[in-house]
Design a protein around this motif. Structure first.
Motif, PDB file in Angstrom:
ATOM      1  N   TRP A 185       0.840  -1.195   0.000  1.00 30.55           N
ATOM      2  CA  TRP A 185       0.000   0.000   0.000  1.00 30.55           C
ATOM      3  C   TRP A 185       0.875   1.244   0.000  1.00 30.55           C
ATOM      4  O   TRP A 185       1.873   1.309   0.717  1.00 30.55           O
ATOM      5  N   PHE A 186       0.464   2.199  -0.783  1.00 30.91           N
ATOM      6  CA  PHE A 186       1.102   3.496  -0.848  1.00 30.91           C
ATOM      7  C   PHE A 186       0.009   4.549  -0.688  1.00 30.91           C
ATOM      8  O   PHE A 186      -1.178   4.234  -0.799  1.00 30.91           O
ATOM      9  N   ARG A 187       0.417   5.779  -0.425  1.00 28.46           N
ATOM     10  CA  ARG A 187      -0.569   6.846  -0.342  1.00 28.46           C
ATOM     11  C   ARG A 187       0.005   8.145  -0.878  1.00 28.46           C
ATOM     12  O   ARG A 187       1.211   8.339  -0.893  1.00 28.46           O
ATOM     13  N   GLN A 188      -0.898   9.009  -1.290  1.00 32.00           N
ATOM     14  CA  GLN A 188      -0.494  10.311  -1.787  1.00 32.00           C
ATOM     15  C   GLN A 188      -1.456  11.356  -1.248  1.00 32.00           C
ATOM     16  O   GLN A 188      -2.657  11.333  -1.566  1.00 32.00           O
ATOM     17  N   ALA A 189      -0.914  12.227  -0.414  1.00 30.60           N
ATOM     18  CA  ALA A 189      -1.701  13.316   0.142  1.00 30.60           C
ATOM     19  C   ALA A 189      -1.699  14.500  -0.827  1.00 30.60           C
ATOM     20  O   ALA A 189      -0.810  14.597  -1.679  1.00 30.60           O
ATOM     21  N   PRO A 190      -2.656  15.386  -0.705  1.00 27.46           N
ATOM     22  CA  PRO A 190      -2.718  16.548  -1.605  1.00 27.46           C
ATOM     23  C   PRO A 190      -1.419  17.352  -1.565  1.00 27.46           C
ATOM     24  O   PRO A 190      -0.918  17.688  -0.494  1.00 27.46           O
ATOM     25  N   GLY A 191      -0.874  17.610  -2.742  1.00 36.37           N
ATOM     26  CA  GLY A 191       0.338  18.410  -2.838  1.00 36.37           C
ATOM     27  C   GLY A 191       1.616  17.692  -2.468  1.00 36.37           C
ATOM     28  O   GLY A 191       2.684  18.303  -2.410  1.00 36.37           O
ATOM     29  N   LYS A 192       1.527  16.393  -2.229  1.00 38.87           N
ATOM     30  CA  LYS A 192       2.713  15.637  -1.841  1.00 38.87           C
ATOM     31  C   LYS A 192       2.937  14.478  -2.782  1.00 38.87           C
ATOM     32  O   LYS A 192       2.053  14.107  -3.561  1.00 38.87           O
ATOM     33  N   GLY A 193       4.120  13.907  -2.709  1.00 44.00           N
ATOM     34  CA  GLY A 193       4.437  12.755  -3.535  1.00 44.00           C
ATOM     35  C   GLY A 193       3.881  11.487  -2.937  1.00 44.00           C
ATOM     36  O   GLY A 193       3.437  11.443  -1.788  1.00 44.00           O
ATOM     37  N   ARG A 194       3.902  10.445  -3.720  1.00 41.15           N
ATOM     38  CA  ARG A 194       3.419   9.169  -3.235  1.00 41.15           C
ATOM     39  C   ARG A 194       4.418   8.579  -2.254  1.00 41.15           C
ATOM     40  O   ARG A 194       5.627   8.604  -2.503  1.00 41.15           O
ATOM     41  N   GLU A 195       3.921   8.028  -1.155  1.00 45.78           N
ATOM     42  CA  GLU A 195       4.808   7.455  -0.144  1.00 45.78           C
ATOM     43  C   GLU A 195       4.395   6.039   0.206  1.00 45.78           C
ATOM     44  O   GLU A 195       3.224   5.671   0.150  1.00 45.78           O
ATOM     45  N   PHE A 196       5.370   5.277   0.590  1.00 42.91           N
ATOM     46  CA  PHE A 196       5.178   3.888   1.008  1.00 42.91           C
ATOM     47  C   PHE A 196       4.437   3.847   2.339  1.00 42.91           C
ATOM     48  O   PHE A 196       4.711   4.639   3.245  1.00 42.91           O
ATOM     49  N   LEU A 240      -5.365  13.078  11.240  1.00 45.40           N
ATOM     50  CA  LEU A 240      -5.648  13.979  10.126  1.00 45.40           C
ATOM     51  C   LEU A 240      -4.630  13.805   9.006  1.00 45.40           C
ATOM     52  O   LEU A 240      -4.977  13.846   7.819  1.00 45.40           O
ATOM     53  N   GLU A 241      -3.390  13.561   9.379  1.00 44.94           N
ATOM     54  CA  GLU A 241      -2.325  13.436   8.378  1.00 44.94           C
ATOM     55  C   GLU A 241      -2.365  12.129   7.603  1.00 44.94           C
ATOM     56  O   GLU A 241      -1.565  11.930   6.685  1.00 44.94           O
ATOM     57  N   ASP A 242      -3.265  11.254   7.952  1.00 44.04           N
ATOM     58  CA  ASP A 242      -3.444  10.032   7.169  1.00 44.04           C
ATOM     59  C   ASP A 242      -4.335  10.266   5.955  1.00 44.04           C
ATOM     60  O   ASP A 242      -4.504   9.368   5.119  1.00 44.04           O
ATOM     61  N   THR A 243      -4.914  11.437   5.857  1.00 44.63           N
ATOM     62  CA  THR A 243      -5.759  11.769   4.715  1.00 44.63           C
ATOM     63  C   THR A 243      -4.948  11.707   3.428  1.00 44.63           C
ATOM     64  O   THR A 243      -3.911  12.351   3.301  1.00 44.63           O
ATOM     65  N   ALA A 244      -5.408  10.903   2.489  1.00 43.88           N
ATOM     66  CA  ALA A 244      -4.670  10.698   1.244  1.00 43.88           C
ATOM     67  C   ALA A 244      -5.474   9.771   0.341  1.00 43.88           C
ATOM     68  O   ALA A 244      -6.451   9.157   0.778  1.00 43.88           O
ATOM     69  N   VAL A 245      -5.013   9.661  -0.895  1.00 44.71           N
ATOM     70  CA  VAL A 245      -5.486   8.595  -1.761  1.00 44.71           C
ATOM     71  C   VAL A 245      -4.563   7.398  -1.529  1.00 44.71           C
ATOM     72  O   VAL A 245      -3.338   7.543  -1.607  1.00 44.71           O
ATOM     73  N   TYR A 246      -5.153   6.278  -1.251  1.00 47.13           N
ATOM     74  CA  TYR A 246      -4.388   5.074  -0.964  1.00 47.13           C
ATOM     75  C   TYR A 246      -4.409   4.151  -2.182  1.00 47.13           C
ATOM     76  O   TYR A 246      -5.475   3.863  -2.732  1.00 47.13           O
ATOM     77  N   TYR A 247      -3.209   3.705  -2.551  1.00 47.41           N
ATOM     78  CA  TYR A 247      -3.046   2.863  -3.721  1.00 47.41           C
ATOM     79  C   TYR A 247      -2.526   1.488  -3.333  1.00 47.41           C
ATOM     80  O   TYR A 247      -1.621   1.366  -2.509  1.00 47.41           O
ATOM     81  N   CYS A 248      -3.059   0.497  -3.959  1.00 45.88           N
ATOM     82  CA  CYS A 248      -2.587  -0.868  -3.826  1.00 45.88           C
ATOM     83  C   CYS A 248      -1.622  -1.153  -4.979  1.00 45.88           C
ATOM     84  O   CYS A 248      -1.815  -0.645  -6.098  1.00 45.88           O
ATOM     85  N   ALA A 249      -0.608  -1.957  -4.715  1.00 46.79           N
ATOM     86  CA  ALA A 249       0.347  -2.311  -5.749  1.00 46.79           C
ATOM     87  C   ALA A 249       0.773  -3.755  -5.596  1.00 46.79           C
ATOM     88  O   ALA A 249       0.757  -4.302  -4.486  1.00 46.79           O
ATOM     89  N   ALA A 250       1.158  -4.359  -6.711  1.00 41.46           N
ATOM     90  CA  ALA A 250       1.630  -5.745  -6.702  1.00 41.46           C
ATOM     91  C   ALA A 250       2.960  -5.827  -7.428  1.00 41.46           C
ATOM     92  O   ALA A 250       3.162  -5.164  -8.455  1.00 41.46           O
ATOM     93  N   ALA A 251       3.845  -6.628  -6.887  1.00 42.21           N
ATOM     94  CA  ALA A 251       5.179  -6.781  -7.453  1.00 42.21           C
ATOM     95  C   ALA A 251       5.440  -8.230  -7.807  1.00 42.21           C
ATOM     96  O   ALA A 251       5.117  -9.131  -7.023  1.00 42.21           O
TER      97      ALA A 251
END
Length: 118
Positions: free
Chosen positions: A36-47, A88-99
């Protein structure tokens, strides 16, 4: 073609919980890990977290350790993220990924919005 579909996002108050789900479908692939990764508004995607199926090894970002738990079913190509004590800082779009290997994630979902309110 492999598709990852996330679900379970939504609006929750600070201190609350949500459980995200991600299911992979489509052609068969060598599933080495899912994460799982996430991307908050105005920030890069993070693990956020990942599970390496061999040995069931789990990894978390420091920011979520002790609050989030990743789990899943390799046979079903499904992964979950239980999120407790949301901030509050957990607010983000959460992405699933597979490797399919240890070096990069091959497949990504479209993302699911998680909004934590005060």
């Amino acid at each position: 073609q492999v598709q990852l579909v996330e679900s379970g996002g939504g609006l929750v108050q600070a201190g609350g919980s949500l459980r995200l789900s991600c299911a992979a479908s489509g052609r068969t692939f060598s599933n080495y890990a899912m994460g799982w990764f996430r991307q908050a508004p105005g920030k890069g995607r993070e693990f956020v977290a990942r599970i390496i199926w061999t040995g069931g090894r789990l990894y978390y970002a420091n920011s979520v350790k002790g609050r989030f738990t990743i789990s899943g079913d390799n046979a079903k190509n499904t992964v979950y993220l239980q999120m407790n004590s949301l901030k509050l800082e957990d607010t983000a779009v959460y992405y699933c990924a597979a490797a399919s290997n240890a070096y990069e994630y091959d497949y990504w979902g479209q993302g699911t919005q998680v909004t934590v309110s005060s």
